[in-house]
Motif scaffolding. Structure first.
Motif, PDB file in Angstrom:
ATOM      1  N   VAL A  24      11.288  -2.091 -19.167  1.00  0.00           N
ATOM      2  CA  VAL A  24      11.023  -2.654 -17.842  1.00  0.00           C
ATOM      3  C   VAL A  24       9.677  -3.366 -17.881  1.00  0.00           C
ATOM      4  CG1 VAL A  24      12.382  -0.900 -16.640  1.00  0.00           C
ATOM      5  CG2 VAL A  24       9.928  -0.521 -17.026  1.00  0.00           C
ATOM      6  N   GLN A  25       9.363  -4.044 -16.803  1.00  0.00           N
ATOM      7  CA  GLN A  25       8.074  -4.732 -16.694  1.00  0.00           C
ATOM      8  C   GLN A  25       7.526  -4.559 -15.293  1.00  0.00           C
ATOM      9  OE1 GLN A  25       7.466  -9.235 -16.820  1.00  0.00           O
ATOM     10  NE2 GLN A  25       6.742  -8.652 -18.861  1.00  0.00           N
ATOM     11  N   GLY A  26       6.224  -4.304 -15.220  1.00  0.00           N
ATOM     12  CA  GLY A  26       5.560  -4.194 -13.935  1.00  0.00           C
ATOM     13  C   GLY A  26       4.392  -5.155 -13.839  1.00  0.00           C
ATOM     14  N   GLY A  67      -3.519  11.494 -25.185  1.00  0.00           N
ATOM     15  CA  GLY A  67      -3.946  11.734 -26.555  1.00  0.00           C
ATOM     16  C   GLY A  67      -4.746  10.578 -27.098  1.00  0.00           C
ATOM     17  N   ASP A  68      -5.367  10.790 -28.259  1.00  0.00           N
ATOM     18  CA  ASP A  68      -6.203   9.763 -28.862  1.00  0.00           C
ATOM     19  C   ASP A  68      -5.444   8.460 -29.079  1.00  0.00           C
ATOM     20  OD1 ASP A  68      -8.342  11.402 -28.850  1.00  0.00           O
ATOM     21  OD2 ASP A  68      -8.337  11.851 -30.985  1.00  0.00           O
ATOM     22  N   LEU A  69      -4.220   8.546 -29.547  1.00  0.00           N
ATOM     23  CA  LEU A  69      -3.466   7.334 -29.871  1.00  0.00           C
ATOM     24  C   LEU A  69      -2.299   7.101 -28.918  1.00  0.00           C
ATOM     25  CD1 LEU A  69      -3.406   7.618 -33.769  1.00  0.00           C
ATOM     26  CD2 LEU A  69      -4.924   6.252 -32.350  1.00  0.00           C
ATOM     27  N   CYS A  70      -1.880   8.132 -28.190  1.00  0.00           N
ATOM     28  CA  CYS A  70      -0.775   8.005 -27.234  1.00  0.00           C
ATOM     29  C   CYS A  70       0.419   7.317 -27.904  1.00  0.00           C
ATOM     30  CB  CYS A  70      -1.237   7.226 -26.002  1.00  0.00           C
ATOM     31  SG  CYS A  70      -0.089   7.314 -24.606  1.00  0.00           S
ATOM     32  N   GLU A  71       0.888   7.912 -29.033  1.00  0.00           N
ATOM     33  CA  GLU A  71       1.961   7.285 -29.792  1.00  0.00           C
ATOM     34  C   GLU A  71       3.229   7.094 -28.960  1.00  0.00           C
ATOM     35  OE1 GLU A  71       0.254   9.935 -30.802  1.00  0.00           O
ATOM     36  OE2 GLU A  71      -0.405   9.722 -32.879  1.00  0.00           O
ATOM     37  N   THR A  72       3.412   7.956 -27.964  1.00  0.00           N
ATOM     38  CA  THR A  72       4.596   7.853 -27.122  1.00  0.00           C
ATOM     39  C   THR A  72       4.261   7.201 -25.788  1.00  0.00           C
ATOM     40  OG1 THR A  72       4.210  10.111 -26.343  1.00  0.00           O
ATOM     41  CG2 THR A  72       5.744   9.825 -28.174  1.00  0.00           C
ATOM     42  N   ALA A  73       3.439   6.179 -25.816  1.00  0.00           N
ATOM     43  CA  ALA A  73       3.036   5.488 -24.586  1.00  0.00           C
ATOM     44  C   ALA A  73       4.249   5.024 -23.804  1.00  0.00           C
ATOM     45  CB  ALA A  73       2.151   4.295 -24.927  1.00  0.00           C
ATOM     46  N   ARG A  74       4.182   5.169 -22.492  1.00  0.00           N
ATOM     47  CA  ARG A  74       5.261   4.714 -21.615  1.00  0.00           C
ATOM     48  C   ARG A  74       5.062   3.268 -21.174  1.00  0.00           C
ATOM     49  NH1 ARG A  74       8.035   8.316 -23.888  1.00  0.00           N
ATOM     50  NH2 ARG A  74       8.458  10.265 -22.769  1.00  0.00           N
ATOM     51  N   GLY A  75       3.850   2.773 -21.320  1.00  0.00           N
ATOM     52  CA  GLY A  75       3.598   1.385 -20.937  1.00  0.00           C
ATOM     53  C   GLY A  75       2.278   0.906 -21.483  1.00  0.00           C
ATOM     54  N   GLU A  76       2.133  -0.407 -21.577  1.00  0.00           N
ATOM     55  CA  GLU A  76       0.911  -1.012 -22.089  1.00  0.00           C
ATOM     56  C   GLU A  76       0.589  -2.303 -21.343  1.00  0.00           C
ATOM     57  OE1 GLU A  76       0.696   0.032 -26.847  1.00  0.00           O
ATOM     58  OE2 GLU A  76       1.561  -1.865 -26.217  1.00  0.00           O
ATOM     59  N   THR A  95       0.744  -8.565 -16.235  1.00  0.00           N
ATOM     60  CA  THR A  95       1.957  -7.762 -16.289  1.00  0.00           C
ATOM     61  C   THR A  95       1.775  -6.661 -17.323  1.00  0.00           C
ATOM     62  OG1 THR A  95       2.957  -9.216 -17.944  1.00  0.00           O
ATOM     63  CG2 THR A  95       3.427  -9.699 -15.627  1.00  0.00           C
ATOM     64  N   PHE A  96       2.592  -5.623 -17.222  1.00  0.00           N
ATOM     65  CA  PHE A  96       2.600  -4.591 -18.265  1.00  0.00           C
ATOM     66  C   PHE A  96       4.049  -4.303 -18.664  1.00  0.00           C
ATOM     67  CE2 PHE A  96       2.846  -2.081 -14.339  1.00  0.00           C
ATOM     68  CZ  PHE A  96       3.773  -1.089 -14.638  1.00  0.00           C
ATOM     69  N   ASP A  97       4.235  -4.060 -19.952  1.00  0.00           N
ATOM     70  CA  ASP A  97       5.542  -3.720 -20.492  1.00  0.00           C
ATOM     71  C   ASP A  97       5.653  -2.215 -20.612  1.00  0.00           C
ATOM     72  OD1 ASP A  97       6.900  -6.374 -21.264  1.00  0.00           O
ATOM     73  OD2 ASP A  97       4.876  -6.584 -22.079  1.00  0.00           O
ATOM     74  N   ALA A  98       6.841  -1.680 -20.306  1.00  0.00           N
ATOM     75  CA  ALA A  98       6.991  -0.232 -20.253  1.00  0.00           C
ATOM     76  C   ALA A  98       8.451   0.149 -20.465  1.00  0.00           C
ATOM     77  CB  ALA A  98       6.490   0.287 -18.899  1.00  0.00           C
ATOM     78  N   VAL A  99       8.717   1.460 -20.390  1.00  0.00           N
ATOM     79  CA  VAL A  99      10.073   1.995 -20.323  1.00  0.00           C
ATOM     80  C   VAL A  99      10.186   2.792 -19.033  1.00  0.00           C
ATOM     81  CG1 VAL A  99      10.445   2.044 -22.804  1.00  0.00           C
ATOM     82  CG2 VAL A  99       9.384   4.019 -21.686  1.00  0.00           C
ATOM     83  N   ASP A 100      11.417   2.968 -18.572  1.00  0.00           N
ATOM     84  CA  ASP A 100      11.619   3.663 -17.293  1.00  0.00           C
ATOM     85  C   ASP A 100      11.573   5.174 -17.525  1.00  0.00           C
ATOM     86  OD1 ASP A 100      14.003   3.834 -18.686  1.00  0.00           O
ATOM     87  OD2 ASP A 100      15.264   3.581 -16.916  1.00  0.00           O
ATOM     88  N   GLU A 168       7.585   7.937 -12.148  1.00  0.00           N
ATOM     89  CA  GLU A 168       8.692   7.406 -12.942  1.00  0.00           C
ATOM     90  C   GLU A 168       8.619   5.883 -12.884  1.00  0.00           C
ATOM     91  OE1 GLU A 168      12.197   8.460 -15.267  1.00  0.00           O
ATOM     92  OE2 GLU A 168      10.619   9.671 -14.347  1.00  0.00           O
ATOM     93  N   ILE A 169       8.280   5.259 -13.991  1.00  0.00           N
ATOM     94  CA  ILE A 169       8.087   3.804 -14.011  1.00  0.00           C
ATOM     95  C   ILE A 169       9.409   3.095 -13.782  1.00  0.00           C
ATOM     96  CG2 ILE A 169       7.231   1.846 -15.346  1.00  0.00           C
ATOM     97  CD1 ILE A 169       5.554   3.823 -16.969  1.00  0.00           C
ATOM     98  N   ARG A 170       9.389   2.109 -12.918  1.00  0.00           N
ATOM     99  CA  ARG A 170      10.572   1.330 -12.612  1.00  0.00           C
ATOM    100  C   ARG A 170      10.258  -0.164 -12.743  1.00  0.00           C
ATOM    101  NH1 ARG A 170      12.933   5.174 -13.676  1.00  0.00           N
ATOM    102  NH2 ARG A 170      14.109   6.586 -12.303  1.00  0.00           N
ATOM    103  N   ASN A 171      11.275  -0.953 -12.988  1.00  0.00           N
ATOM    104  CA  ASN A 171      11.086  -2.398 -13.084  1.00  0.00           C
ATOM    105  C   ASN A 171      10.534  -2.937 -11.770  1.00  0.00           C
ATOM    106  OD1 ASN A 171      11.449  -4.754 -14.820  1.00  0.00           O
ATOM    107  ND2 ASN A 171      12.910  -5.434 -13.280  1.00  0.00           N
ATOM    108  N   GLY A 172       9.498  -3.759 -11.864  1.00  0.00           N
ATOM    109  CA  GLY A 172       8.893  -4.333 -10.668  1.00  0.00           C
ATOM    110  C   GLY A 172       7.795  -3.499 -10.059  1.00  0.00           C
TER     111      GLY A 172
END
Length: 218
Positions: A24-26, A67-76, A95-100, A168-172
């Motif tokens: 998704v993207q926000g 975490g230091d590296l946040c390997e499982t980041a939900r968005g950037e 904008t930021f790219d992410a997963v829901d 919970e990240i959602r598109n938009g």
């Protein structure tokens, strides 16, 4: 977008899109408090005519503790945006790219990042730029200060903020980032040009008491 950022984005999307999640993207919007006039800790009355804070890159993390590296980041948000601290009108900045998926914490820098395996930090924007007038005991003093604050070692982000939200990240989605100049500058001495002590006070404020506020869908 440079090669490092493209690689980082591809890594995020490949690593974080688990079964049942979608990309998704926000949007990120920024806003200042508008506090242009205040009395500093040294008793000097300050009027700001310019106050700009660089914010980013930003990483949204799943755990309560980032975490230091946040390997499982939900968005950037891989770019750096500038917050006009004197402007109280929210402005869309990036904008930021992410997963829901759920995000609870975040990590970020202020215009300068220290990437692995680089030997030195990479500056994108000055962390803080301020201009104005200070009414000192000896008279009016005009000032211009540019502050650069970087992580102290490679692979570590300047701010790791825990338990920011349960979202919970959602598109938009819109992520609002707000900050206050008076709080950021609270420990600085305006009677004379800034010295290392003042920069340290600003660094401490930006990493603790005067960190920007992050709010989804304000």
């Amino acid at each position: 977008m440079n090669t490092r950022l493209v690689f980082a984005l591809l890594t995020l999307l490949s690593a974080c899109v688990d079964p049942g999640t979608v990309a998704v993207q926000g949007e990120v919007e920024v806003v200042g408090s508008g506090n242009a006039t205040f009395t500093a800790r040294d008793g000097v009355d300050v009027t700001l005519t310019r106050a700009e804070l660089a914010f980013g890159p930003l990483y949204l993390c799943p755990g309560n503790v980032a975490g230091d590296l946040c390997e499982t980041a939900r968005g950037e948000m891989l770019e750096v945006v500038v917050i006009d601290l004197l402007n109280t009108t929210p402005a869309r900045a990036a904008t930021f790219d992410a997963v829901d998926a759920t995000t609870r914490s975040a990590m970020w820098d202020y215009g300068t990042s220290f990437w692995l395996p680089d030997a030195a930090p990479t500056e994108t924007q000055p962390t803080l730029v301020i201009e104005g007038v200070a009414m000192t005991p000896s008279g009016e003093r005009a000032f211009e200060e540019t502050i650069q604050i970087a992580p102290q070692r490679a692979g570590i982000h300047l701010v790791r903020a825990s338990t920011l939200f349960e979202h919970e990240i959602r598109n938009g989605d819109v992520l609002q980032v707000s900050a206050d100049a008076e709080n950021i500058l609270d420990g600085a001495n305006f009677a004379t040009p800034f010295v290392e002590r003042d920069v340290t006070a600003i660094r401490n404020a930006l990493t603790t008491s005067a960190r920007p506020t992050l709010l989804f869908n304000p």
